[in-house]
Design a protein around this motif. Structure first.
Motif, PDB file in Angstrom:
ATOM      1  N   ALA A   1       1.857   6.676   4.268  1.00 35.98           N
ATOM      2  CA  ALA A   1       1.315   6.353   5.597  1.00 35.98           C
ATOM      3  C   ALA A   1       2.348   5.562   6.404  1.00 35.98           C
ATOM      4  O   ALA A   1       2.996   4.659   5.869  1.00 35.98           O
ATOM      5  CB  ALA A   1       0.036   5.546   5.461  1.00 35.98           C
ATOM      6  N   PRO A   2       2.519   5.896   7.691  1.00 36.52           N
ATOM      7  CA  PRO A   2       3.530   5.207   8.516  1.00 36.52           C
ATOM      8  C   PRO A   2       3.337   3.703   8.578  1.00 36.52           C
ATOM      9  O   PRO A   2       4.295   2.949   8.760  1.00 36.52           O
ATOM     10  CB  PRO A   2       3.330   5.840   9.899  1.00 36.52           C
ATOM     11  N   THR A   3       2.088   3.268   8.430  1.00 34.45           N
ATOM     12  CA  THR A   3       1.806   1.826   8.541  1.00 34.45           C
ATOM     13  C   THR A   3       1.944   1.093   7.204  1.00 34.45           C
ATOM     14  O   THR A   3       1.749  -0.121   7.150  1.00 34.45           O
ATOM     15  CB  THR A   3       0.363   1.624   9.051  1.00 34.45           C
ATOM     16  N   ASN A   4       2.287   1.838   6.162  1.00 35.62           N
ATOM     17  CA  ASN A   4       2.334   1.227   4.833  1.00 35.62           C
ATOM     18  C   ASN A   4       3.765   0.841   4.473  1.00 35.62           C
ATOM     19  O   ASN A   4       4.693   1.654   4.576  1.00 35.62           O
ATOM     20  CB  ASN A   4       1.780   2.218   3.799  1.00 35.62           C
ATOM     21  N   ASN A   5       3.952  -0.390   4.032  1.00 37.64           N
ATOM     22  CA  ASN A   5       5.290  -0.886   3.683  1.00 37.64           C
ATOM     23  C   ASN A   5       5.924  -0.136   2.512  1.00 37.64           C
ATOM     24  O   ASN A   5       7.147  -0.136   2.355  1.00 37.64           O
ATOM     25  CB  ASN A   5       5.230  -2.374   3.345  1.00 37.64           C
ATOM     26  N   ASN A   6       5.096   0.487   1.671  1.00 37.33           N
ATOM     27  CA  ASN A   6       5.633   1.183   0.505  1.00 37.33           C
ATOM     28  C   ASN A   6       6.517   2.370   0.890  1.00 37.33           C
ATOM     29  O   ASN A   6       7.384   2.788   0.119  1.00 37.33           O
ATOM     30  CB  ASN A   6       4.481   1.688  -0.378  1.00 37.33           C
ATOM     31  N   ARG A   7       6.287   2.897   2.090  1.00 38.44           N
ATOM     32  CA  ARG A   7       6.995   4.115   2.513  1.00 38.44           C
ATOM     33  C   ARG A   7       8.508   3.940   2.489  1.00 38.44           C
ATOM     34  O   ARG A   7       9.250   4.859   2.152  1.00 38.44           O
ATOM     35  CB  ARG A   7       6.519   4.495   3.922  1.00 38.44           C
ATOM     36  N   GLN A   8       8.978   2.742   2.828  1.00 33.66           N
ATOM     37  CA  GLN A   8      10.426   2.499   2.939  1.00 33.66           C
ATOM     38  C   GLN A   8      11.159   2.742   1.621  1.00 33.66           C
ATOM     39  O   GLN A   8      12.328   3.106   1.609  1.00 33.66           O
ATOM     40  CB  GLN A   8      10.669   1.069   3.413  1.00 33.66           C
ATOM     41  N   TYR A   9      10.470   2.549   0.497  1.00 31.81           N
ATOM     42  CA  TYR A   9      11.133   2.677  -0.802  1.00 31.81           C
ATOM     43  C   TYR A   9      11.286   4.130  -1.249  1.00 31.81           C
ATOM     44  O   TYR A   9      12.042   4.416  -2.173  1.00 31.81           O
ATOM     45  CB  TYR A   9      10.358   1.887  -1.859  1.00 31.81           C
TER      46      TYR A   9
END
Length: 942
Positions: free
Chosen positions: A846-854
């Motif tokens: 999800a774009p709003t989820n910090n996990n995406r960056q990893y």
């Protein structure tokens, strides 16, 4: 003249004497002929035939099979080595002669760099105190063997290690088969006894040699051969030694081998004896019957010196079968190294150059680790050996540190004596934290030593309640305990002499304080005081690492430490941690451990089973390295614990997929229904709140978004609705039964099926609302969470997970082909599966989820669920992340658990790197050097 002679001859012939002479001469001639025949003609032949002969069977061990990973990469194999064996020789009749020879043999082995096998069940500590190595049924069996009786007397049942030792050494009334005289020290006698006992246990197989030293070096072999004539019954034999490749990464999976114990023999049967190597744990134990090679025998004729005269018959030994595991060796090693690096990064981010512990005691979100905790940890976990400070080869620094310790120990005991004086009313709360801690330790010592009889204590007693509440002094409590018969005074050896109560109290206090001086835990507390009072500096601690060889000597670093003081010492520790020259396992702080489980979601096979920290099973195999075992046993990071299968904890929010399935299948929510997060859940008492409250709430969200946001409030509502009776009354047990029903479908009520030792899972049986977010009494090992996750990833096939791929015999024929058995098929609506997978996809993407960056650079899409299991305000939370990939066509699942890992984001970051190794083929070197920022305090308790 002739006639006279003739008449004489006739008279002689006619006489009876002549007949006797003729008979005598005839017999003498036969005798001479026989002697000539025996000694001259057939002398050599008859000499050989007349020698003392006996027949014996020589056992030839079978070679153990190898263990490989799924790709045929070697994990365990055998290496030819030499061993020293001994059998009971008729040449040594007297016990003292046997003892002398055995003592000489032991010294010869040890002087040449080898050591004896010591499976004897009595050991001696550094203070010369004897204790049993075993307990329970194993101890009872040992005593029965010692006393040669199946019916032990009461005295024999109660016999201490010292009693048994003395019985074997001197016997009853001074008579003993071992008869080990007082000229031998206790240590020497114990070693002689170990060998004598091994031979004694083999008494019904007299010609079966006992192995007393394995994997001995060439120096030892030569020395024994040179002294062979002085050591009847001693021999050098060839044998196979078990070896493990890259041992620490697979130690918990493979286990190790060792000599068969009495309990092993009871289990394995008559085809085994005490000289056999058997699997002690792990795969080695589970597949013992396949891995072991069948024994062979030689029936031989020997003379009285033991020399083989003839081989009468032979039965060849065979090689064991090779076991292939489902484990991927490279993936496992990479996961282990990345896990260790991640734990280290967390530690580094939390260590501060002060005494501050951050939010400890108030909140688990921002606990910090004072550098002084790190300094003390190096002493407390025996990385720096404080016992070496008193050795002859101790360095000047070690001696200096020891003098500081002696001074502080003396002053601390003196202060304790004052605080424990008979008229003292000083409570623990009235003294410094350090002295309060020492007073508590005195109470604990009274308990642990059995002096304070807990079973006699009346917990409703006013004085006891006041002491527990900190409202009375320890001195007052102990005096009351003596008068109330809560104290075992037999330890004081008072005899028949009369003592008043004051005298008894003083004797007891002196006795306990004397105990403390040799108590290693008490002494560690003294070192803690020294570190936190700055009397033992960080610089000195760091220099001790070099003095004791923990770190390889570096003159430049040593000079910098001496020159720059405490600030440099802090940076020195941080630098060594970052390079993993000091490891999280050595410090045993929080965090210091973790696990990774990776499965093939379509077959139920385990690809990686990682437990950190680990140990070197090469030092446990064949013959246990006693010092190494002792070190591991006292290591505060618990390296023996197989964390993926035995470290059970609450699953936290990783349980929310079960809650989703339960809510949807039971019809209390729908896939599209939205529930408004009010922050605080007030429908039951005590009130519960969402992790985001009071800073913000998640608004109105459906179940997929609730998984994405890990919204506690949403799932509290699910648990509440599941617990509604027909009259709309909240009955927790109604909801609990429904959670248990679906948890059972996903296999969470049973062990995972994996072939090695595993703890028993527990599905929550209380508090339905708390259970809905993974709390309650839910308790699962990572391997059990992994099975549930695998079932989610493949949408319904719940396997009994397996480590076994196949077994191949020594001819290359496959004799076992293994596939994971299906435990259960989860039959639920497709819409339910869609909601679960959608929510897990959003957690990562999800774009709003910090996990995406990893995961932005990953070649496949991942779906997952975070979890942060709360413990207490004094400990960091557990960090969990469960996931599978690729999302559109799942191949593998991954369960990452970092106990005390602060926040789930740390588990997420680790998982992302393992996925990059697996799918992007990123090199391990690059992944280890990547300094991605470790997550700090997040406030998330998802």
């Amino acid at each position: 003249m002739f006639d006279v002679i003739l008449d004489g001859i006739k008279s002689i012939v006619k006489s009876r004497l002549f007949v006797l002479v003729v008979i005598y001469l005839f017999g003498f001639g036969i005798l001479i002929s026989r002697i000539f025949n025996l000694q001259i003609v057939n002398g050599e032949k008859y000499e050989k035939d007349s020698a003392f002969k006996s027949t014996k069977n020589i056992e030839m061990k079978g070679t153990r099979g190898n263990i490989y990973d799924r790709n045929g990469k070697l994990l365990a194999y055998n290496e030819l080595s030499y061993a020293v064996s001994i059998e009971d020789s008729d040449k040594l009749k007297k016990a003292e002669d046997k003892n002398k020879m055995i003592n000489q043999l032991i010294k010869l082995i040890e002087q040449n760099g080898s050591s004896i096998v010591n499976n004897f069940n009595i050991e001696m500590d550094d203070n010369g105190k004897l204790s049993f190595k075993v307990k329970g049924n194993a101890l009872t069996r040992f005593k029965k063997d010692v006393y040669s009786s199946e019916d032990l007397t009461k005295d024999q049942m109660k016999a201490t290690a010292e009693d048994v030792f003395n019985y074997l050494r001197y016997g009853k009334d001074g008579s003993s088969n071992f008869n080990i005289s007082k000229e031998y020290s206790t240590e020497e006698a114990l070693k002689i006894m170990a060998v004598r006992y091994a031979i004694f246990m083999n008494r019904y197989q007299q010609y079966m040699a006992v192995t007393i030293a394995t994997d001995v070096n060439e120096k030892t072999v030569s020395a024994i051969k040179e002294n062979n004539e002085e050591m009847p019954g001693v021999d050098i034999i060839e044998e196979s030694t078990r070896k493990y490749v890259d041992s620490k990464y697979f130690a918990h999976i493979l286990g190790y081998t060792g000599f068969a114990s009495e309990s092993d023999l009871d289990t394995l049967g008559k085809s085994y004896n005490s000289t056999d190597q058997v699997g002690k744990s792990g795969v080695e134990k589970e597949y013992e019957s396949y891995l072991r090679g069948n024994k062979g025998y030689q029936k031989v004729t020997v003379d009285d010196t033991g020399k083989i005269l003839n081989v009468d018959s032979t039965k060849k030994s065979t090689i064991g079968n090779d076991v292939y595991l489902t484990i991927d060796k490279d993936l496992t090693i990479a996961s282990y190294k990345l896990l260790e690096k991640k734990i280290c990064d967390i530690l580094v981010s939390k260590i501060v150059n002060s005494t501050s512990t951050g939010s400890k005691g108030k909140s688990a979100d921002n606990i910090t680790i004072p550098i002084y905790d790190v300094y003390y940890a190096l002493l407390n976990n025996n990385i720096i050996d404080i016992n070496h400070f008193t050795q002859k080869d101790a360095t000047s620094l070690e001696k200096s540190v020891y003098q500081k310790f002696v001074s502080k120990q003396k002053s601390s005991i003196a202060e304790l004596k004052t605080l424990l004086a008979i008229n003292s009313k000083t409570k623990n709360s009235d003294v410094s934290d350090d002295m309060g801690d020492l007073l508590d330790f005195v109470y604990q010592t009274l308990s642990s030593e059995g002096i304070l009889l807990k079973k006699n204590i009346d917990e409703n007693d006013d004085v006891y309640k006041k002491y527990i509440a900190g409202k009375t002094s320890l001195s007052e409590f102990i005096q009351h305990a003596i008068s109330s018969n809560w104290i075992d005074l037999s330890v004081l050896n008072l005899g028949d002499k009369y003592y008043n109560s004051d005298e008894i109290y003083n004797k007891l206090i002196n006795y306990v304080l004397n105990l403390l001086q040799d108590n290693s835990k008490f002494n560690k507390k003294i070192y803690h005081i020294l570190v936190y009072s700055y009397k033992l500096s960080g610089t000195e601690i760091c220099l001790l690492l070099y003095d004791q060889g923990v770190l390889k000597y570096d003159k430049k670093e040593v000079d910098m430490l001496k020159k720059n003081g405490s600030y440099y010492a802090y940076n020195f520790i941080i630098k060594k941690l970052k390079k993993l020259e000091i490891t999280p396992a050595q410090l045993a702080l929080e965090p210091c451990s973790g696990s990774v489980v990776i499965t093939d979601v379509n077959t139920g096979t385990v690809l990686a089973l990682v437990s950190y920290p680990s140990y070197d099973n090469n030092r446990m195999a064949n013959t246990v390295d006693a010092k190494y075992y002792a070190k591991l046993s006292t290591d505060l990071s618990s390296p023996f614990l197989n964390r993926p299968t035995q470290a059970s904890n609450a699953p936290g929010s990783t349980f929310k997929m079960i809650s989703t399935v339960t809510g949807l299948e039971e019809g209390v929510i729908t896939p599209t229904e939205k529930i408004k997060d009010l922050g605080e859940f007030t429908k039951i008492k005590p009130y519960k709140h969402c992790w985001a409250w009071p800073n913000h709430t998640h608004g109105s969200i459906d179940v997929s978004d609730a998984i994405r946001d890990s919204c506690n409030y949403f799932f509290y509502e699910v648990g509440y609705r599941l617990s509604q009776s027909s009259t709309n009354k909240y009955i927790s047990d109604l909801g609990i039964k429904k959670f248990q029903k679906y948890a059972k479908m996903f296999g969470l009520d049973k062990k995972s099926g994996i072939e090695i030792q595993e703890s028993k899972p527990h599905v929550s049986d209380t508090d339905a609302v708390a259970t809905a977010i993974g709390q309650g009494t839910n308790n699962f090992a990572p391997i059990q969470i992994s099975r549930y996750l695998t079932t989610v990833a493949n949408s319904g096939t719940c396997y009994n997970l397996t480590l076994l791929d196949k077994i191949i015999d020594y001819n290359g024929k496959t004799i076992v082909t293994n596939k994971a058995k299906v435990h259960n098929n989860v039959e639920i609506k497709q819409s339910t599966w869609d909601s679960v997978h959608s929510g897990m996809y959003k957690v990562v993407n999800a774009p709003t989820n910090n996990n995406r960056q990893y995961f932005k650079d990953l070649k496949v899409e991942v779906a997952g669920k975070t979890g942060t299991a709360q413990l207490a305000k004094t400990h960091p939370n557990h960090a969990l992340f469960v996931s599978y990939a690729p999302f559109d066509k799942p191949e593998i699942s991954m369960t990452v658990v970092i106990p005390n890992g602060y926040t789930s984001a740390n588990a997420v970051q680790l998982a992302s790197k393992i996925y990059k190794y697996k799918f992007n083929k990123t090199s391990l070197k690059d992944l280890l050097s990547d300094s991605s920022k470790t997550s700090g305090p997040s406030g998330v308790t998802d």
